[in-house]
Structures are given as C-alpha cells and as structure tokens.
Design an enzyme around this catalytic site. Sequence first.
Site, PDB file in Angstrom:
ATOM      1  CG  ASP A  71      -0.232  -0.304   2.525  1.00 42.55           C
ATOM      2  OD1 ASP A  71       1.172   0.092   2.686  1.00 42.55           O
ATOM      3  OD2 ASP A  71      -0.722  -0.847   3.393  1.00 42.55           O
ATOM      4  CB  SER A  72       0.481   4.879   1.225  1.00 45.85           C
ATOM      5  OG  SER A  72      -0.134   4.276   2.599  1.00 45.85           O
ATOM      6  CB  ILE A  73       3.933   1.666   4.221  1.00 50.43           C
ATOM      7  CG1 ILE A  73       2.719   2.514   5.190  1.00 50.43           C
ATOM      8  CG2 ILE A  73       5.168   1.614   4.916  1.00 50.43           C
ATOM      9  CD1 ILE A  73       2.129   1.759   6.214  1.00 50.43           C
ATOM     10  CG  LEU A  83       3.951   7.396   0.258  1.00 50.96           C
ATOM     11  CD1 LEU A  83       3.508   8.016   1.740  1.00 50.96           C
ATOM     12  CD2 LEU A  83       4.064   8.354  -0.762  1.00 50.96           C
TER      13      LEU A  83
END
Lengths: 242, 242
Positions: free
Chosen positions: B10-12, B15
């Site tokens: 996911d976003s982790i 990013l």
Amino acid sequence: MRPAIVLFGDSITQLSFRPGGWGASLADTYSRKADVVLRGYGGYNTRWALFLLHHIFPLDSSKPPVATTIFFGANDAALAGRTSERQHVPVDEYKENLKKIVHHLKKCSPTMLIVLITPPPVDEEGRNEYAGSLYGKNARELPERTNEVTGTYAQQCVQLSDELGVGAIDIWSKMQETEGWQKKFLSDGLHLTPEGNAVVYQEVIRVFNGAWLCAEEMPHDFPSHSEIDESDPKKAFEQRCL
Amino acid sequence: MRPAIVLFGDSITQLSFRPGGWGASLADTYSRKADVVLRGYGGYNTRWALFLLHHIFPLDSSKPPVATTIFFGANDAALAGRTSERQHVPVDEYKENLKKIVHHLKKCSPTMLIVLITPPPVDEEGRNEYAGSLYGKNARELPERTNEVTGTYAQQCVQLSDELGVGAIDIWSKMQETEGWQKKFLSDGLHLTPEGNAVVYQEVIRVFNGAWLCAEEMPHDFPSHSEIDESDPKKAFEQRCL
C-alpha cells in the site's frame, strides 16, 4: 505493463538511489506511472560503456525504454598522465562514443526520449582534500581532473545533442551558476551532495516535462483507491485494467 | 538480465522511494545486482490488491521476480463504522486474501522468496493530531485505526507465514521495542519517518540475507571498472558478458 525510464551512466548514476538521490526522486515522481531502471556503472567511461549497449539495450527488445538518460564524462575527463589516467578518454573519442550510444538507442527505438547529461563541474580543491583524507602525505600532488578540462567535455556533449537533435542537460554550467557550488553540490569535488542531486533531478524533470513525459499527465496504473466503489470494487478494475 | 525484487503493498510501499525510504535503500544496496521494482498502491487493502495479481504477476511470465515483499494490512485494519470504513477488511478475510496472494506468487514461481510484512504499529495520538491539522474542529472524534486492532492483523500475518512456510517481518512488534516509537518511526501516526523506513530496510535485508539473496554475495552485472585492462578492455567484457 509500465513504461521504463533507464538511467545509464557512471558512479553519479549508480549512487543516485542514496538518500536524496536524483534517481530515487525520479522513481518517487513516476511511482505508479513508469519504472525507473538503474544502470549506473561506477568508474566507467564511454569507451567501456559501449561494451554494455547490446546487453542493456538489445535491438530486438519488444519493449524498449521510453526514455534514457546518458550521463558519462566525469571519468573520460580524467587527465592523461595523472593518477586516474586509465579512465581517460580523449574528448573527440568521448563525443564519438556518445554518438554511438545515441545511434544505438535510436535504432533500439526511434521514439525513445534521449537525454544527454554533461559531467558535473569539478572542485579541484575538494578533490585534493579528498585525496589527502585517503592517502595523507602520499596523495598525488597534481590534480587528476580539472574543472576546465571537464568543461570541454561538457561543451562537446551539448554540441552533440544539437547535432543529433536529442535532449541535453548542461549540468556543468548549471551548477556553476550558484555561488558556493563547490561545496554545496559536490561532496568530494566530483560526486553529488543531496543538494547537487536535487539540481540534477530538477533538470531531468524539466526536460522530461518539456517532452511528453510529464508525470502529472501520465495515467496511474490501476484505479486510485478513491475511485473504487467499496460495494462493487470489480467495476473500477474492469474499467481500468481490461 | 538482472533478477527483479518486487515491493508489493500500500502507501507505505508506494512512498518508499522518498528520501531515506526503505525501497530506495534496497535499490541502492542491490545496485548492479538486482532491480527493485516498485508496486505500491496507496490506500489499497488486500481485497483490492487481489485484482492486481494477474496483471503484476502474470502466471505465464518467463522471468518472474526472484523475491517479493507483501506489505498490506494498514488499510485493512481501518475500523468498521469509522471514517476510513471503506478500506476496512475483516481480519479473517485479510488473512485469506494474503493466502491467495502467496499462493498466486508460488504458482508464478515456486522458487520465489516471499516475505510477508505486517502493518506497522499505529500511534493513535499521532493520527488525531494529523486529522486535526487537516480538518481542525471538523476532524473525526473517534480514531479510524487503533494500535490494538492493527496488532490482531499483524498476528494473523505472522501466523500465516508460519502456516505457509514463507518469510515474515513483524514490523508491528519490532518497532514497539524502541521507546518513543510513536514519533520516532511514524510521521502521522501511520506512515514512516526516515528512521521508521530504516527499520523496515534493516529487517528486509536481514530476511533477504538469511535466505540466499545477500547482495554482498551476488555478482555484479558486468566487470568492475578496476577489472578492466585499459589496454585491452574487450577481454574483461568477453569473460563477464558472453
């Protein structure tokens, strides 16, 4: 699935995924849009880079990169007769080698966005300090690179880009527009600080945006999570994936 | 030519190429050895991730990745009945979805090194501060995630790795071993600071090294510049490339 952007160069490319690195910043900017592929070879000059061309950019590839940065010259410009002599390539051959690289890439894909990057400027004092920190009194007394000579390589690189009609970034000139560039942008007189990496990143983005490779205008791969209907997630994927 | 290591999450994960990011650090460590491929999808839970499997990991690929990290759960663990409800996936389904992902990857390549990563811990105070900074007085009063509930997802993730015999990183527990983890490792109570990224990086490297994917033991692609005989460069490339 995603287009690839290849970063082809020497150590300044190889080290570009360190904290603040220009390669990592590109990968972040193109996240979900393009893959940034690291092909940096520390210590390499353009003469040696030619041996890699057919391996990294095979002519029969069904999916060549959409864009490639070519960032050599820092080692070619090492002076003959000095400690880094083995990396030296005469400036005319440097230009000729760059031309061969560009021609190969154009053969690989006539639509590839090709960007030549000049070597960065050299801070001779910084190089001396670095040599002293490594070898103390045994450090070489004469510089192995000078800013002036590296500048002639940068000039030929820019001139070639005009002749071939490909993109160019004159990072040698750009960095020297900023006062204190010697320590601000270079960590050892040759390699980049995070601030120096930021300059390269911004220049690459400027050229990419000026061509058609603007991250903001490229589609995400797969729907954004906010487009997914939680009661019928399949719909968003059918629309965007099939 | 080079093996690929895919970061799926996911976003982790998405990013993870920001300054100090764990993905960029992996790309740096495996520079000239493996390509680190970013497949992070901000906001995604495991239910939505299932729709991506056949696209990112096609079963008929002639060159599947040698390793994949699977890093979901932070969104699955969003609480039902709260502001992030649309991302919520019940913990049993989360485990089941992870199992489907692992089975798919094993079908893709039975030798792939698969590493499940639990969601990181949640700092509820940090989440409140973040919501307040965005919405002021209009911010939700009840937390959308709690550390305790996220911990149950982390437990199931670790248990599944035991059941399936794949690697696991319990980042939820690992981070909480350090005093002040809430602000040290998390920037908004959920996403990672550079220090938090460093913990993930170190844990991934620890697991990769413990398997056969140790960067130091992997060969460089192409000769090191110091191996090249400047009077006969072709030799080194014939030995290493053909």
